[in-house]
Design an enzyme around this catalytic site. Structure first.
Site, short mmCIF file in Angstrom:
data_model
loop_
_atom_site.label_atom_id
_atom_site.label_comp_id
_atom_site.label_asym_id
_atom_site.label_seq_id
_atom_site.Cartn_x
_atom_site.Cartn_y
_atom_site.Cartn_z
N ARG A 15 -23.08 31.87 -8.98
CA ARG A 15 -22.48 32.88 -9.85
C ARG A 15 -23.21 32.90 -11.20
O ARG A 15 -23.98 32.01 -11.52
CB ARG A 15 -20.99 32.56 -10.08
CG ARG A 15 -20.13 32.83 -8.88
CD ARG A 15 -18.71 32.33 -9.07
NE ARG A 15 -18.63 30.89 -9.14
CZ ARG A 15 -17.51 30.20 -9.36
NH1 ARG A 15 -16.39 30.83 -9.55
NH2 ARG A 15 -17.53 28.89 -9.40
N LYS A 75 -19.77 27.25 -14.62
CA LYS A 75 -19.33 25.86 -14.43
C LYS A 75 -19.53 25.07 -15.71
O LYS A 75 -20.30 25.45 -16.60
CB LYS A 75 -20.14 25.20 -13.30
CG LYS A 75 -19.89 25.81 -11.94
CD LYS A 75 -18.44 25.84 -11.57
CE LYS A 75 -18.02 24.68 -10.70
NZ LYS A 75 -16.65 24.87 -10.19
N TYR A 94 -15.76 27.49 -17.48
CA TYR A 94 -14.83 26.52 -16.89
C TYR A 94 -15.28 25.13 -17.33
O TYR A 94 -16.47 24.81 -17.27
CB TYR A 94 -14.89 26.56 -15.35
CG TYR A 94 -14.27 27.78 -14.71
CD1 TYR A 94 -12.91 28.07 -14.87
CD2 TYR A 94 -15.01 28.63 -13.91
CE1 TYR A 94 -12.33 29.18 -14.27
CE2 TYR A 94 -14.44 29.75 -13.30
CZ TYR A 94 -13.10 30.01 -13.48
OH TYR A 94 -12.53 31.11 -12.88
N HIS A 96 -12.70 22.06 -16.98
CA HIS A 96 -11.90 21.07 -16.24
C HIS A 96 -12.11 19.67 -16.83
O HIS A 96 -12.45 18.72 -16.13
CB HIS A 96 -12.25 21.09 -14.74
CG HIS A 96 -11.90 22.40 -14.09
ND1 HIS A 96 -10.60 22.77 -13.84
CD2 HIS A 96 -12.67 23.43 -13.67
CE1 HIS A 96 -10.59 23.98 -13.29
NE2 HIS A 96 -11.82 24.41 -13.19
N GLU A 118 -10.13 27.90 -17.74
CA GLU A 118 -8.96 27.54 -16.93
C GLU A 118 -7.68 27.34 -17.74
O GLU A 118 -6.60 27.30 -17.17
CB GLU A 118 -9.24 26.29 -16.07
CG GLU A 118 -9.38 24.97 -16.83
CD GLU A 118 -10.79 24.74 -17.36
OE1 GLU A 118 -11.63 25.65 -17.28
OE2 GLU A 118 -11.06 23.62 -17.86
N ASP A 270 -8.67 21.52 -3.35
CA ASP A 270 -9.12 21.11 -4.69
C ASP A 270 -8.03 20.37 -5.45
O ASP A 270 -8.30 19.75 -6.48
CB ASP A 270 -9.64 22.31 -5.49
CG ASP A 270 -8.58 23.38 -5.70
OD1 ASP A 270 -7.60 23.42 -4.92
OD2 ASP A 270 -8.72 24.17 -6.65
N1 LIG Z 1 -10.69 25.97 -2.36
C1 LIG Z 1 -11.00 26.88 -3.27
O1 LIG Z 1 -12.13 27.32 -3.36
C2 LIG Z 1 -9.93 27.41 -4.17
C3 LIG Z 1 -10.15 28.57 -4.93
C4 LIG Z 1 -9.09 29.06 -5.71
C5 LIG Z 1 -7.86 28.40 -5.75
N2 LIG Z 1 -7.71 27.24 -5.01
C6 LIG Z 1 -6.44 26.48 -4.97
O2 LIG Z 1 -5.48 27.16 -4.17
C7 LIG Z 1 -4.18 26.64 -4.49
C8 LIG Z 1 -3.20 27.79 -4.65
O3 LIG Z 1 -3.52 28.52 -5.81
P1 LIG Z 1 -2.68 29.80 -6.28
O4 LIG Z 1 -3.46 30.44 -7.36
O5 LIG Z 1 -2.27 30.61 -5.13
O6 LIG Z 1 -1.38 29.10 -6.91
P2 LIG Z 1 0.01 29.81 -7.24
O7 LIG Z 1 0.67 28.97 -8.27
O8 LIG Z 1 -0.17 31.25 -7.49
O9 LIG Z 1 0.84 29.68 -5.85
C9 LIG Z 1 1.29 28.46 -5.34
C10 LIG Z 1 2.56 28.73 -4.54
O10 LIG Z 1 2.89 27.52 -3.84
C11 LIG Z 1 4.29 27.49 -3.76
N3 LIG Z 1 4.75 26.16 -3.36
C12 LIG Z 1 4.92 25.04 -4.09
N4 LIG Z 1 5.37 24.04 -3.30
C13 LIG Z 1 5.50 24.54 -2.05
C14 LIG Z 1 5.93 24.01 -0.80
N5 LIG Z 1 6.34 22.74 -0.69
N6 LIG Z 1 5.91 24.83 0.28
C15 LIG Z 1 5.51 26.11 0.19
N7 LIG Z 1 5.10 26.67 -0.97
C16 LIG Z 1 5.10 25.89 -2.07
C17 LIG Z 1 4.75 27.93 -5.14
O11 LIG Z 1 6.11 28.33 -5.16
C18 LIG Z 1 3.78 29.10 -5.41
O12 LIG Z 1 4.33 30.34 -4.98
C19 LIG Z 1 -4.39 25.81 -5.76
O13 LIG Z 1 -4.47 24.45 -5.42
C20 LIG Z 1 -5.73 26.29 -6.28
O14 LIG Z 1 -6.38 25.32 -7.08
C21 LIG Z 1 -8.71 26.75 -4.24
#
Ligand SMILES: NC(=O)c1ccc[n+]([C@@H]2O[C@H](COP(=O)([O-])OP(=O)(O)OC[C@H]3O[C@@H](n4cnc5c(N)ncnc54)[C@H](O)[C@@H]3O)[C@@H](O)[C@H]2O)c1
Length: 371
Positions: A15, A75, A94, A96, A118, A270
């Site tokens: 990016r 990053k 970012y 972190h 972030e 993550d």
């Molecule tokens: N792997 C990647 O490349 C990548 C990229 C972007 C985001 N992420 C990760 O994805 C994850 C989700 O991010 P987001 O932006 O959607 O977060 P978000 O806060 O918008 O949504 C999280 C949801 O999880 C729900 N939740 C909490 N505990 C729960 C449970 N026990 N059962 C079911 N649902 C539950 C919450 O109520 C909320 O609605 C984060 O860990 C974020 O860091 C990873």
């Protein structure tokens, strides 16, 4: 203001922090932009496209850091960049910090102004510069899941949408936030039977209102999860508990109850992952198999689609970057509380509580610096 955009040098990061459209906006506001040669290449932007938009190209990273008042990156700086940061130089990227002690100490020592994407935060507590990457990852989760459901990639060999006369696949989305909503939209759009589970009833209500008829909402609890996973073809892990490790909603013993060739895409990897058997993988080697269940656990999913990710990220960062350039960081942060929360390290002082707590460092309230 003089803005500098270095080429990202972190492994596999394609990016770039500014597009040619962004350059044109800065120029319109009377600023000067320097781009490191080939910085945009990985996202499909040539040096010429930046020159056309009004930027100047510099040959190496040293000259970009050397001339810029504000560095825009994607990053966090890596070790070789630490010494390039000048006292008083604004870095908008970012960071972190809470996950890297050496980076925190380096930025304190360099006396830069570190404004972290972030932690920029709106009054409703949403994180506007993290949302675009969650949107990308959520949509991509289904695309990747559909791919790994193919037989040659060790999946069940089922087409997400089915065909006339053959039922579609069953998709379970754990967590109905940004990632989960986008995943559910993609999977339902392809015709799959989708179930979203969340612990928040208001969230489930909101989703039930906006989702199409092939999406069901179900309360997330162990009983329901155990019952549903037996019938699933694709499961997307998308839970987040802010500031904590993700809970393990699918445990090792549950894998044996699933169909062979089920695909798990744990986007929450993550934050430790919400599937016990997930461990971070890379785009080079994205999957592994346990108990005949395919695990996809890439920690930086948006990195595989740098064109989309760059545009999504810069759509969100540019309005803030323009405020910083037009007003200077101090006045911009005095006037905009969202930006103020982005300040993490300023002139050798840690001004974000989460970072000082993480490394046992002295916390200086930002008001002491801004007032
Ligand atoms: N792997 C990647 O490349 C990548 C990229 C972007 C985001 N992420 C990760 O994805 C994850 C989700 O991010 P987001 O932006 O959607 O977060 P978000 O806060 O918008 O949504 C999280 C949801 O999880 C729900 N939740 C909490 N505990 C729960 C449970 N026990 N059962 C079911 N649902 C539950 C919450 O109520 C909320 O609605 C984060 O860990 C974020 O860091 C990873």
């Amino acid at each position: 203001m003089i803005i500098g955009v270095p080429k990202e040098i972190k492994n596999n990061e394609n990016r770039v922090a500014l597009t040619p459209a962004g350059v044109a906006e800065f120029k319109k506001n009377g600023h000067t932009v320097y781009i490191q040669s080939t910085a945009g290449e990985g996202s499909g932007f040539t040096d010429d496209s930046y020159i056309e938009a009004g930027a100047s190209i510099l040959p190496d990273i040293k000259s970009v850091y050397g001339i810029a008042e504000m560095i825009m990156k994607v990053k966090e700086p890596i070790e070789s960049e630490y010494e390039l940061v000048k006292p008083g130089q604004l870095l908008f990227t970012y960071f972190h910090f809470a996950s890297s002690e050496p980076l925190t100490h380096a930025m304190i020592a360099r006396k830069g102004i570190c404004l972290a994407y972030e932690t920029v935060e709106k009054t409703d507590r949403s994180l506007p510069l993290l949302i675009p990457m969650s949107e990308v990852a959520g949509r991509m989760a289904v695309q990747e899941g559909a791919k790994y459901l193919e037989k040659p990639l060790k999946g069940r060999g089922i087409l997400l949408g089915g065909v006339p006369g053959v039922p579609p696949a069953n998709v379970l989305v754990l967590g109905g936030g940004i990632v989960g909503t986008q995943a559910a939209k993609m999977a339902s759009g392809l015709g799959a039977h989708v179930t979203i589970m969340d612990v928040s009833l208001p969230r489930l209500r909101a989703l039930a209102d906006i989702m199409p008829a092939n999406v069901n909402t179900v309360m997330s609890n162990e009983f329901n999860i155990r019952r549903y996973i037996k019938h699933m073809d694709l499961i997307v892990g998308a839970v987040l508990i802010p500031g904590a490790k993700a809970p393990h909603l699918i445990t090792r013993d549950m894998l044996k109850t699933m169909k062979a060739g089920t695909v798990l895409v744990d986007v929450a990897v993550d934050q430790g992952g919400c599937i016990e058997t997930c461990k971070p993988t890379t785009h080079e080697n994205p999957t592994f198999i346990i108990d005949e269940v395919v695990h996809y656990c890439v920690a930086n999913m948006p990195g595989a689609v740098p064109y989309t990710s760059t545009l999504a990220l810069t759509n969100a960062t540019l309005p803030y970057a323009l405020q910083l350039a037009n007003k200077g960081w101090k006045r911009a942060c005095q006037e905009n509380p969202e930006l103020r929360l982005g300040l993490n390290v300023v002139d050798g002082k840690v001004v974000y509580q989460g970072v000082s707590d993480a490394w046992g460092l002295t916390y200086t309230p930002i008001e002491e610096i801004l007032n």
